[in-house]
Design a protein around this motif. Structure first.
Motif, PDB file in Angstrom:
ATOM      1  N   UNK A 294     -14.281   9.570 -11.211  1.00  0.00           N
ATOM      2  CA  UNK A 294     -13.143   9.036 -11.967  1.00  0.00           C
ATOM      3  C   UNK A 294     -13.599   8.071 -13.057  1.00  0.00           C
ATOM      4  N   UNK A 295     -14.583   7.246 -12.729  1.00  0.00           N
ATOM      5  CA  UNK A 295     -15.081   6.273 -13.706  1.00  0.00           C
ATOM      6  C   UNK A 295     -15.753   6.983 -14.875  1.00  0.00           C
ATOM      7  N   UNK A 296     -16.528   8.041 -14.570  1.00  0.00           N
ATOM      8  CA  UNK A 296     -17.179   8.816 -15.633  1.00  0.00           C
ATOM      9  C   UNK A 296     -16.139   9.470 -16.539  1.00  0.00           C
ATOM     10  N   UNK A 297     -15.018   9.905 -15.952  1.00  0.00           N
ATOM     11  CA  UNK A 297     -13.956  10.546 -16.727  1.00  0.00           C
ATOM     12  C   UNK A 297     -13.113   9.549 -17.513  1.00  0.00           C
ATOM     13  N   UNK A 298     -13.454   8.257 -17.408  1.00  0.00           N
ATOM     14  CA  UNK A 298     -12.769   7.261 -18.221  1.00  0.00           C
ATOM     15  C   UNK A 298     -11.563   6.631 -17.575  1.00  0.00           C
TER      16      UNK A 298
END
Length: 507
Positions: A294-298
């Protein structure tokens, strides 16, 4: 006419005695002279309804056990921050738990084949619930003590997991036993999923993860009372051998030698090991993996806020797919065994081989779509859950009754030692090594777990091969176990002709 014949007519006596003579009810594919007997619990040792009440209690305890097992995974992000530990050390939490479990399992298997099973399980419940409650008061400067308590919880859990299935095996036979085991093993994924949900929900509600560890000990108090009052401790092999028949015990070393020569037991145990490796790694790391995705996806949330969300979703998926998978697996096995006696290991092989591509897809699509990753994880968990009840039933019908606790303990020891004892730690080590070479960034924090997770699908394919090997020998080993049980009946009962002639009144 002798006095012994005055109260009964000869025809009734002969009919009564002959009704007690018949083939043993052993395994899910054995024949029975009376269809009603195949669906009935063992007679002569407990009342007709008590076995079902006992199963309800055993299921409740199994639920608590796996809730306690996976509560830590539900709040793993918070725990790693609280104790300031790396991925490899976080994985070590589960490894310590499972290693202590597997070390204790053979001991409880030995004791369970020889002494009161209720007493052993009650002591285990007291140990695991008491230590879990105590661990909730450990401060961040004593993280080593938290590791130690998780190990002691594993010892307590081993006493129950090793013995409870053997009590069910001594209460039910044939298709009824397959279904009861299916119900019992539903509570593995159900308890695991509720562990994620309980851990994250209580932490979110109280703002303190320690409170999550104080819920199951309170529930375990009721479990202990119910175990003592409701659950019987039937004679070993009572279901197959009938009331009053019991096989002679053999030395533990002889039991182990016999099990090592049982090819169905050996290959199915290796299949269970592969299952444990995959489910152990997936269950421990999946919520954190999805949080990092989720963090990588912004995502605008921080890691601490995302973690409860993914634990809740993953927990719900685990409960739903687990219940559906166990029920489906038990029913398919029940129907397919009517036309193929090798059905059980073949279904297990199918579950392992088809779950592996799903889990592989879940890992590689997570960086682009969380929803797609969840869908593939759900499919993978569903297919893995087909096997839970079936592998237990395989063990029960290829192993003689007096060796079942030992067999369960050995299977647990091997499965956990080479499976979920090492897989969370191994995934953590690989993840740390990749992060160290690439730098500490949100992207490589995610990628490191993704790449280390890719080991699981390949282990799953290997497990499918082990179950296919089991199918080559399962029918032969089942018949051998049935032969031993029939021999016990013949030794403990007079020959049918002699018994009939003796009981007919003499004129």
């Amino acid at each position: 006419m002798e006095a012994r014949g005055q109260d009964e007519r000869p025809g009734e006596v002969t009919s009564l005695r002959l009704s007690r003579i018949g083939a043993p009810l052993y395994g899910a594919t054995a024949s029975s002279p009376d269809p009603k007997d195949a669906a009935a619990p063992a007679r002569g040792t407990v009342s007709e309804r008590r076995p079902y009440a006992a199963v309800a209690v055993l299921c409740y305890i199994n639920l608590l056990l796996y809730m306690d097992w996976f509560i830590i995974a539900g709040v793993l992000q918070v725990i790693t921050a609280y104790f300031d530990i790396s991925d490899s050390n976080a994985g070590l939490l589960q490894t310590v738990f499972v290693c202590c479990f597997l070390v204790a399992a053979p001991l409880f298997g030995y004791l369970g084949d020889r002494y009161s099973r209720k007493t052993i399980m009650a002591a285990g419940i007291l140990l695991w619930s008491g230590v879990t409650l105590g661990s909730s008061f450990i401060t961040e400067s004593h993280y080593w003590l938290f590791f130690l308590t998780r190990g002691l919880v594993g010892v307590g859990a081993a006493s129950y997991s090793t013995i409870a299935p053997t009590i069910i095996g001594d209460l039910f036979v044939k298709d009824k036993r397959t279904w009861i085991l299916g119900v019992f093993y539903i509570f593995i994924p159900a308890g695991s999923g509720l562990g994620y949900i309980l851990g994250s929900s209580v932490t979110q509600a109280t703002g303190d993860w320690q409170w999550a560890l104080r819920v199951t000990p309170c529930m375990a108090t009721l479990a202990l009372v119910l175990l003592i009052l409701v659950v019987p401790d039937p004679a070993r092999g009572a279901a197959e051998q009938g009331a009053g028949h019991s096989a002679a015990r053999t030395p533990w070393c002889e039991d182990v030698k016999s099990l090592c020569k049982n090819r169905s037991f050996v290959w199915s145990s290796l299949g269970v090991t592969a299952m444990a490796f995959v489910t152990g790694a997936l269950g421990f790391w999946a919520p954190l993996f999805l949080t990092r995705a989720r963090i990588v996806l912004g995502s605008s949330c921080t890691q601490d806020l995302c973690s409860p969300l993914d634990s809740l979703i993953f927990g719900g998926l685990t409960v739903g797919t687990g219940i559906l998978g166990v029920i489906t697996g038990a029913e398919v096995a029940r129907r397919y065994k009517k036309i193929n006696p090798k059905a059980d290991p073949l279904i297990c092989a199918l579950g392992m081989l088809t779950s592996s591509p799903c889990l592989f897809a879940a890992m590689v699509v997570a960086h682009s779509s969380i929803l797609a990753s969840y869908i593939f994880i759900a499919l993978g968990e569903l297919l893995l859950s087909l096997n839970w009840a079936i592998v237990a039933d395989i063990l029960l019908y290829v192993v003689t009754p007096t060796r079942r606790s030992t067999a369960t303990a050995l299977q647990s020891m091997v499965g956990h030692l080479l499976g979920d004892a090492g897989s969370p730690y191994l995934i953590g080590i690989i993840s740390d090594a990749i992060q160290a070479s690439r730098g500490d960034s949100p992207l490589w924090s995610f990628r490191s777990l993704e790449y280390s997770f890719l080991l699981c699908p390949f282990v799953g394919i290997l497990g499918g091969g082990f179950f296919l090997a089991t199918a080559l020998y399962v029918e032969e080993d089942r018949k051998k176990a049935e032969g031993v049980t029939e021999g016990v009946q013949e030794k403990t009962s007079p020959p049918s002709d002699e018994r009939t002639q003796r009981d007919i009144p003499k004129v």
